[in-house]
Scaffold this motif. Sequence first.
Motif, PDB file in Angstrom:
ATOM      1  N   SER B 268       3.364   2.535   3.219  1.00 23.41           N
ATOM      2  CA  SER B 268       4.585   2.133   4.112  1.00 23.41           C
ATOM      3  C   SER B 268       4.437   2.881   5.623  1.00 23.41           C
ATOM      4  O   SER B 268       3.789   3.934   5.615  1.00 23.41           O
ATOM      5  N   GLU B 269       5.013   2.388   6.564  1.00 22.29           N
ATOM      6  CA  GLU B 269       5.081   3.052   7.707  1.00 22.29           C
ATOM      7  C   GLU B 269       5.956   4.322   7.461  1.00 22.29           C
ATOM      8  O   GLU B 269       6.329   5.005   8.643  1.00 22.29           O
ATOM      9  N   ASP B 270       6.852   4.284   6.470  1.00 21.18           N
ATOM     10  CA  ASP B 270       7.816   5.437   6.224  1.00 21.18           C
ATOM     11  C   ASP B 270       7.092   6.756   5.843  1.00 21.18           C
ATOM     12  O   ASP B 270       7.554   7.712   5.398  1.00 21.18           O
ATOM     13  N   LYS B 271       5.640   6.504   5.792  1.00 18.68           N
ATOM     14  CA  LYS B 271       4.740   7.774   5.767  1.00 18.68           C
ATOM     15  C   LYS B 271       4.440   8.192   4.197  1.00 18.68           C
ATOM     16  O   LYS B 271       4.427   9.483   3.860  1.00 18.68           O
ATOM     17  N   SER B 272       5.021   7.143   3.254  1.00 17.15           N
ATOM     18  CA  SER B 272       4.963   7.304   1.790  1.00 17.15           C
ATOM     19  C   SER B 272       4.164   6.506   1.146  1.00 17.15           C
ATOM     20  O   SER B 272       3.895   5.262   1.712  1.00 17.15           O
ATOM     21  N   ILE B 273       3.461   6.757  -0.128  1.00 15.93           N
ATOM     22  CA  ILE B 273       2.814   5.911  -0.781  1.00 15.93           C
ATOM     23  C   ILE B 273       3.829   5.992  -2.154  1.00 15.93           C
ATOM     24  O   ILE B 273       4.158   6.969  -2.630  1.00 15.93           O
ATOM     25  N   ARG B 274       3.963   4.895  -2.657  1.00 14.44           N
ATOM     26  CA  ARG B 274       4.809   4.771  -3.765  1.00 14.44           C
ATOM     27  C   ARG B 274       4.171   4.075  -4.899  1.00 14.44           C
ATOM     28  O   ARG B 274       3.532   2.933  -4.702  1.00 14.44           O
ATOM     29  N   VAL B 275       4.665   4.543  -5.999  1.00  9.21           N
ATOM     30  CA  VAL B 275       3.945   3.985  -7.350  1.00  9.21           C
ATOM     31  C   VAL B 275       5.201   3.361  -8.156  1.00  9.21           C
ATOM     32  O   VAL B 275       6.154   4.006  -8.396  1.00  9.21           O
ATOM     33  N   TRP B 276       5.048   1.900  -8.524  1.00 11.34           N
ATOM     34  CA  TRP B 276       6.113   1.295  -9.216  1.00 11.34           C
ATOM     35  C   TRP B 276       5.634   1.024 -10.443  1.00 11.34           C
ATOM     36  O   TRP B 276       4.561   0.456 -10.675  1.00 11.34           O
ATOM     37  N   ASP B 277       6.700   1.006 -11.660  1.00 13.89           N
ATOM     38  CA  ASP B 277       6.482   0.610 -12.809  1.00 13.89           C
ATOM     39  C   ASP B 277       6.736  -0.861 -12.821  1.00 13.89           C
ATOM     40  O   ASP B 277       7.779  -1.392 -12.556  1.00 13.89           O
ATOM     41  N   SER B 279       6.913  -3.037 -15.435  1.00  8.88           N
ATOM     42  CA  SER B 279       7.735  -3.663 -16.312  1.00  8.88           C
ATOM     43  C   SER B 279       9.486  -2.888 -15.853  1.00  8.88           C
ATOM     44  O   SER B 279      10.493  -3.871 -16.179  1.00  8.88           O
ATOM     45  N   LYS B 280       9.449  -1.802 -15.645  1.00  8.52           N
ATOM     46  CA  LYS B 280      10.852  -1.388 -15.253  1.00  8.52           C
ATOM     47  C   LYS B 280      11.191  -1.691 -13.998  1.00  8.52           C
ATOM     48  O   LYS B 280      12.210  -1.460 -13.464  1.00  8.52           O
ATOM     49  N   ARG B 281      10.291  -2.057 -13.048  1.00  9.36           N
ATOM     50  CA  ARG B 281      10.610  -1.984 -11.606  1.00  9.36           C
ATOM     51  C   ARG B 281      11.163  -0.808 -10.890  1.00  9.36           C
ATOM     52  O   ARG B 281      12.219  -0.742 -10.090  1.00  9.36           O
ATOM     53  N   THR B 282      10.724   0.260 -11.642  1.00  8.67           N
ATOM     54  CA  THR B 282      11.386   1.356 -10.728  1.00  8.67           C
ATOM     55  C   THR B 282      10.263   2.196 -10.206  1.00  8.67           C
ATOM     56  O   THR B 282       9.044   2.204 -10.633  1.00  8.67           O
ATOM     57  N   GLY B 283      10.482   3.081  -9.350  1.00  6.96           N
ATOM     58  CA  GLY B 283       9.380   3.866  -8.649  1.00  6.96           C
ATOM     59  C   GLY B 283       9.240   4.947  -9.658  1.00  6.96           C
ATOM     60  O   GLY B 283      10.095   5.680 -10.228  1.00  6.96           O
ATOM     61  N   VAL B 284       8.064   5.464  -9.884  1.00 10.29           N
ATOM     62  CA  VAL B 284       7.594   6.608 -10.762  1.00 10.29           C
ATOM     63  C   VAL B 284       7.188   7.810 -10.097  1.00 10.29           C
ATOM     64  O   VAL B 284       7.033   8.869 -10.435  1.00 10.29           O
ATOM     65  N   GLN B 285       6.142   7.207  -8.872  1.00  6.98           N
ATOM     66  CA  GLN B 285       5.741   8.560  -8.293  1.00  6.98           C
ATOM     67  C   GLN B 285       5.872   8.020  -6.557  1.00  6.98           C
ATOM     68  O   GLN B 285       5.804   7.062  -6.352  1.00  6.98           O
ATOM     69  N   THR B 286       6.280   9.263  -5.886  1.00  7.04           N
ATOM     70  CA  THR B 286       6.180   9.035  -4.343  1.00  7.04           C
ATOM     71  C   THR B 286       5.369  10.230  -3.813  1.00  7.04           C
ATOM     72  O   THR B 286       5.463  11.262  -4.226  1.00  7.04           O
ATOM     73  N   PHE B 287       4.274   9.667  -2.935  1.00  5.54           N
ATOM     74  CA  PHE B 287       3.550  10.770  -2.074  1.00  5.54           C
ATOM     75  C   PHE B 287       3.837  10.583  -0.799  1.00  5.54           C
ATOM     76  O   PHE B 287       3.747   9.365  -0.076  1.00  5.54           O
ATOM     77  N   ARG B 288       4.233  11.658  -0.141  1.00  6.06           N
ATOM     78  CA  ARG B 288       4.620  11.629   1.305  1.00  6.06           C
ATOM     79  C   ARG B 288       3.549  12.556   2.166  1.00  6.06           C
ATOM     80  O   ARG B 288       3.176  13.550   1.666  1.00  6.06           O
ATOM     81  N   ARG B 289       3.677  11.907   3.502  1.00  6.86           N
ATOM     82  CA  ARG B 289       2.990  12.662   4.467  1.00  6.86           C
ATOM     83  C   ARG B 289       3.888  13.026   5.441  1.00  6.86           C
ATOM     84  O   ARG B 289       5.009  12.365   5.644  1.00  6.86           O
ATOM     85  N   ASP B 290       3.659  14.001   6.028  1.00  3.44           N
ATOM     86  CA  ASP B 290       4.612  14.667   7.094  1.00  3.44           C
ATOM     87  C   ASP B 290       4.591  13.706   8.408  1.00  3.44           C
ATOM     88  O   ASP B 290       5.664  13.410   8.817  1.00  3.44           O
ATOM     89  N   HIS B 291       3.386  13.383   8.922  1.00  5.47           N
ATOM     90  CA  HIS B 291       3.199  12.838  10.108  1.00  5.47           C
ATOM     91  C   HIS B 291       2.636  11.389  10.353  1.00  5.47           C
ATOM     92  O   HIS B 291       2.650  10.667  11.422  1.00  5.47           O
ATOM     93  N   ASP B 292       2.024  10.969   9.085  1.00  4.33           N
ATOM     94  CA  ASP B 292       1.185   9.827   9.210  1.00  4.33           C
ATOM     95  C   ASP B 292       1.875   8.713   8.788  1.00  4.33           C
ATOM     96  O   ASP B 292       2.287   8.616   7.564  1.00  4.33           O
ATOM     97  N   SER B 312      -3.870   9.121  10.810  1.00  5.61           N
ATOM     98  CA  SER B 312      -5.012  10.121  11.261  1.00  5.61           C
ATOM     99  C   SER B 312      -6.069  10.228  10.253  1.00  5.61           C
ATOM    100  O   SER B 312      -6.775  11.377  10.304  1.00  5.61           O
ATOM    101  N   GLY B 313      -6.430   9.250   9.476  1.00  5.10           N
ATOM    102  CA  GLY B 313      -7.423   9.480   8.580  1.00  5.10           C
ATOM    103  C   GLY B 313      -7.155   8.687   7.304  1.00  5.10           C
ATOM    104  O   GLY B 313      -6.221   7.567   7.521  1.00  5.10           O
ATOM    105  N   MET B 314      -7.681   9.007   6.291  1.00  6.86           N
ATOM    106  CA  MET B 314      -7.570   8.278   5.008  1.00  6.86           C
ATOM    107  C   MET B 314      -7.896   9.235   3.882  1.00  6.86           C
ATOM    108  O   MET B 314      -8.306  10.321   4.009  1.00  6.86           O
ATOM    109  N   LEU B 315      -7.306   8.776   2.798  1.00 10.79           N
ATOM    110  CA  LEU B 315      -7.317   9.770   1.341  1.00 10.79           C
ATOM    111  C   LEU B 315      -7.697   8.952   0.316  1.00 10.79           C
ATOM    112  O   LEU B 315      -7.414   7.787   0.079  1.00 10.79           O
TER     113      LEU B 315
END
Lengths: 306, 1230
Positions: B268-277, B279-292, B312-315
């Motif tokens: 998302s443009e909120d600078k995070s990548i989220r992983v959702w389960d 079956s449970k429809r819940t977030g299991v992991q969040t990975f944030r960047r500071d500026h991107d 500013s790039g990709m990972l």
Amino acid sequence: VYPPLSIPLGDVDELFDVKNAYYIGSYQQCINEAQKVKPSTPEKEIERDMFLYRAYIAQRKFAVVLDDIKPSSSAELQAVRMFAEYRSSENKRDAIVADLDKKMAKSVDAANTTFLLMAASIYYHEMNTDAALRTLHQGDSLECMAMTIQVLLSLDRVDLARKELKKMQEQDEDATLTQLATAWVNIAVGGEKLQDAYYIFQEMSDKYSSTLLLLNGQAACYMAQNKWEEAEGVLQEALDKDSSHPETLINLIVLTQHLGKAPEVTNRYLSQLKDAHRAHPFLRDYLAKENEFDRLTMQYAPTATA
Amino acid sequence: MLTKFETKSARVKGLSFHPKRPWILASLHNGVIQLWDYRMCTLIDKFDEHDGPVRGIDFHKQQPLFVSGGDDYKIKVWNYKLRRCLFTLLGHLDYIRTTFFHHEYPWILSASDDQTIRIWNWQSRTCVCVLTGHNHYVMCAQFHPSEDLVVSASLDQTVRVWDISGLRKKNLSPGAVETEVRGISGVDLFGASDAVVKHVLEGHDRGVNWAAFHPSMPLIVSGADDRQVKIWRMNESKAWELDTCRGHYNNVSCAVFHPRQELILSNSEDKSIRVWDMSKRTGVQTFRRDHDRFWVLGAHPNLNLFAAGHDSGMLVFKLERERPAYAVYGNMLYYVKDRFLRQLDFNSSKDTAVMQLRSGSKFPVFSMSYNPAENAVLLCTRATNLENSTYDLYSIPKECDSQNPDAPEGKRSSGLTAVWVARNRFAVLDRMHSLLIKNLKNEIVKKVQVPSCEEIFYAGTGSLLLRDADGVTLFDVQQKRSLATVKIAKVKYVVWSADTSHVALLAKHVFQSVPSAIMICNRKLESLCNIHENIRVKSGAWDESGVFIYTTSNHIKYALTSGDHGIIRTLDLPIYVTRVRGNSVYCLDRECRPRVLTIDPTEYRFKLALVNRKYEEVLHMVRNAKLVGQSIIAYLQKKGYPEVALHFVKDEKTRFSLALECGNIEVALEAAKALDERSCWERLGEAALLQGHHQVVEMCYQRTKNFDKLTFLYLITGNLAKLRKMMKIAEIRKDMSGHYQGALYLGDVSERVRILKNCGQKSLAYLTAATHGMDEEAEALKETFDPEKETVPEVDPNAQLLQPPPPINPLDTNWPLLTVSKGFFEGAIAAKGKAGQMAADLDMDAPGGEGWGEDAELQLDEDGFMDAQDGLGDDGGVGKEEGGGWEVEEDLDLPPELDMPAGAGGGTEDGFFVPPTKGTSPTQMWCNNSQLPVDHILAGSFETAMRLLHDQVGVVNFGPYKSLFMQTLSRGRTCYLGLPSLPCLRGHPQRNWKDCGAKQGLPAVGLRLSDLIARLQQCYQLTTAGRFEEAVERFRAILLSVPLLVVDNKQEIAEAQQLITICREYIVGLTMETERKKLPKDTLEQQKRLCEMAAYFTHCSLQPVHMVLVLRTALNLFFKLRNFKTAAGFARRLLELGPKPEVAQQTRKILAACEKTPTDAHQLNYDPHNPFDLCAASFVPLYRGRPVEKCPLSGACYCPTYKGQVCRVTQVTEIGKDVIGLRVSALQFR
């Protein structure tokens, strides 16, 4: 971010390597380390010398000790010298023991642990276990306790040895001496404890270096568990290190027979032992037994002769 | 989340993984398309043709193609092999958002801000269909992975599913081309029927940015500007919203299903990548960047890899580690797979689940430490937040059912890492980064202050490796001090060699900035070598020869401790090496399957042998391995082993230069001859000259026709004959100056004059002749001068004779060289011939094997014993019962020992020390617990042992037992050293050590029935060899040993008795035979006695081999005595035994002779038909019914007159003594 940690110096025994090498039977290394180390206090220096000279005694280099320790040396070292003198000359032993008896009759400086150890060692060699235990009882160092355990084990008092061991463990469970004493007691207890004993010896040889003392300990454990083939490997290693080490030879005499080797092989080790270690207790016993056999044989005879 | 690769660039708007190669395409906001190798972390290529941002990008699954779409309204199809754009598809009227290939058809799907979705045929390069219906920008359109469906997302807040089966039918039906042609002209007209809207998914209340199908289930995921991720389900008739994942707090750019797990990833443009389960429809992991802000996500179709593009790039990243947790001990691999701890036996490949792990952690097991002594494991689990990491201590169940293994209760505590430091201690690095030592009960034994430390590793007993920011420290846990430190950043794994003499430290790879490093250190942590890898190092193991074998993402490589390293083979996928043995690499793959890969270890073995200077191995490899290659030769040259390289090379040119390099003139000469090139001869000539090898130099000059040099060579070596020859050659060659030079060298004045004259140098010729006093010649020359025109030159009156010094001793041998000891290789090569002889020697030895074969045959004869040994297995039950029986008696013996005052050693309360009394030694117990003589001997109680032997088997003469007693005694007790300089302690090996407790001990016997039986063989051999006295001695030794056996079952008791019988029969027979041979044979009576004894011998029970011999003796003697009838009897018995053919033939002849006159000439005291025992003292038959006295041990028979005497067979027992009987087993006392 974690708080920076540093090693507290007070916790480290500067003579650790010296002592450790001595106790595991790595005498030359003990001597080398002792010559390398720079003790921080005069007390430590005496302690270091004590181990240095005892290592020489263990190597049977009595002359070094007798020459080096002067009448002016400290009381601790005098005790070491006494033991060296006792070990070096058979004919002076009675006099030394008599002298020691006199000293023991008076009040003894219980703080001089070295004296207690040396006195007890002499008594133990004299098979005077009572006096040895009495002497050791006055000390409370780990080594006094370890020696007490050894004496008790030779008296087949495993029960008391275990009590003493418990005391040692309370004082410092991880100390090399405590570990070794645990192994001795475990061998005497037998059964499942044999494996524990084996691990103690094995871990020490892993961690430091394999010495005749540790290897023979391992062999004793193996043999007590009837693992003869395994014992063979260990004893072979010991034999490679020193081909005339008496305890190794004795263990090989036991082992070769259990492995079903020809009697000649066993006899070779026995001859080697007779050659190099006439005065070894094993041979003393052996000769006594031969005499006993001859005596007992006389009690039997056929009813008729041809 | 584990980031594997990162790039810095302009904003990344599109990403596509290559399905097979480690490549990823990134399309950028600045118009560039980048092709990256994410494994090697390198930019492979750049494609810069779009004008403005490129948003759509996709690899073709099979062809070397990719498609891109940009804000320049262009769709471009590229060939990455040709590195160019093949063609451009034009048609969209606004920005293109996504472009995708169809997995099967030659189609491209594009979504555009012009509110249309188009399908293009990239083969015909035409638009085949336009999908209209969205009434705002279409942000994304994708094909269904298997069905004829398309999903699209639009800023009109809907997601649409389109049915394109019409289009497919049209394209696949016969005449498709025609239809297509028609389609082109009438896109709008027919488009509606080609692709129809199937479902319109409404639910998002802002524009939808992304929609994607699930790879296998009828699900769709979408992400929208309403900050939500929605999951939709569909069937044939309808589609509905399943659930919503809320959490992003800005526009969701992209959302994808995890290809293999029940997970959804969104960014998302909120600078995070989220992983959702899912079956449970819940977030299991969040990975944030500071500026991107994130813009796009990509999932690898086959691997657990994802990519995300941002400002500013990709990972490129993984959600979790795929490295299995494993530990190796001896031949066993322990590893964790699917909540089970499994054990793999490398030798048998038996793979079993040994226990089930406690569940509860969502994180996989990170690492494992195994304790072989206690069969316990520590499993560390690392949480995203390190502080929540835990470890579990399990004791592995001893027995398990692999199908349904136990789930033992583990002990869980928090801690980053836990590793064993001793058999009963382990170290835990807790979250405060301090070190705890714990025992098997998971109790803290002590806390250790350590230098700053972020990770700990195993380092052998009592030690740990501590990692801090820039180094690794070897730390002694017992002494609490650092022993050594080595500088190496970010060590991730530590691999010890089996004997812990070496350790490999594997350091982390930080993208391009810091390459991976491998440092190999010794036990003292002294660095031996450092290896850098541009690619990630995954795992490693030490092979048995001390070579470190490691894997990178794509290679198996080796490293020697000297730092030499190289590639062994390539890998398709990363593996985790668990063990290396010979040419097998055992490993686990990412699916945690154990695998074995084969490698060719020749190269590193070879290098190792070189480093260790084990030249015979090197040579062996040179001769037998297919090692030859430029790289090896180059390696050898570089490392200074040209002499070794020389033996590799068949190519003469290389051989030649190598030979020159190591100064081996002979080999170089050989090669030069083969090559026969001018340049070679020249180079060889130079080299040979340097060595003074002038014969080779001569040959080189000859070959190169270098006459000048050759001439000079002959001059300096004083070879006048050849020098003269050279002069002649020069003359023939019309080489005037060469000719003259030769003459000058030779001091040949007349020749010089001749040359000068011939070439018209008249004055010079004259001067030469005149100066050297060749008057006649000078005169003749003078006359040729024309006095008119020419002047006769003045002769220098002071001329001095210039003559080359004559060689005193021409040098026809080479210059003396220092004797160089021949290198191993030259020696070995020279010895080639000898090796052949050695092989011949071996052949010579081969017949010796037959001797062994004979032995084996002999063993076969003793069938009875073989069977008996087989029977050893089934006696367990009996033995146990007997033990129980003993316990009862034991209890009776016990009380006196219990009387021992318990406080005997502890009487310290009064202040007086009372030394303890002696305890009961194990040897005393042995005597108490057993009535078997050997137990008493082992215990050293000779008196009771003798009593027992006397009572049981009637021993009265113990003399012969002395050595047996002493030997037995000497194996009763072992030695171990207590404190230095003190008498040793004694161990007491016991045969029932496992369950005897403190009081029930019985000594380990050390004499086995099987050993005694084996010793019979020797006796038999001596018997065969006719060494009867020796044989008797040995039989007797066996016989005397039998009462000192301890056996466990009735069968063995019977065997022991059988053994006695065998010994007795042989001893009696052989003593009689010895006796017989001493007897005189002068009179008939004497001869008759001899025959009788020979006949009796045939009644001893012997092995057939021996019986044949005995019968032949008897047969011969009786035949000679003309007792043909009895002789015939012997002959028949002999034939029954099936002797060798020639013996049988002879016997048959004798038998035939006997049968002609079937009578006996003489009356003998021998009746073969009347059974008898033989008196072992007088050697007379004791026929049945006559009184007999027997030996209580051997059972030998005697005439009653011998009663009370010592048995002749045993020499220790009393004949006719009344005894209890042989006792060799506790069974016999029940």
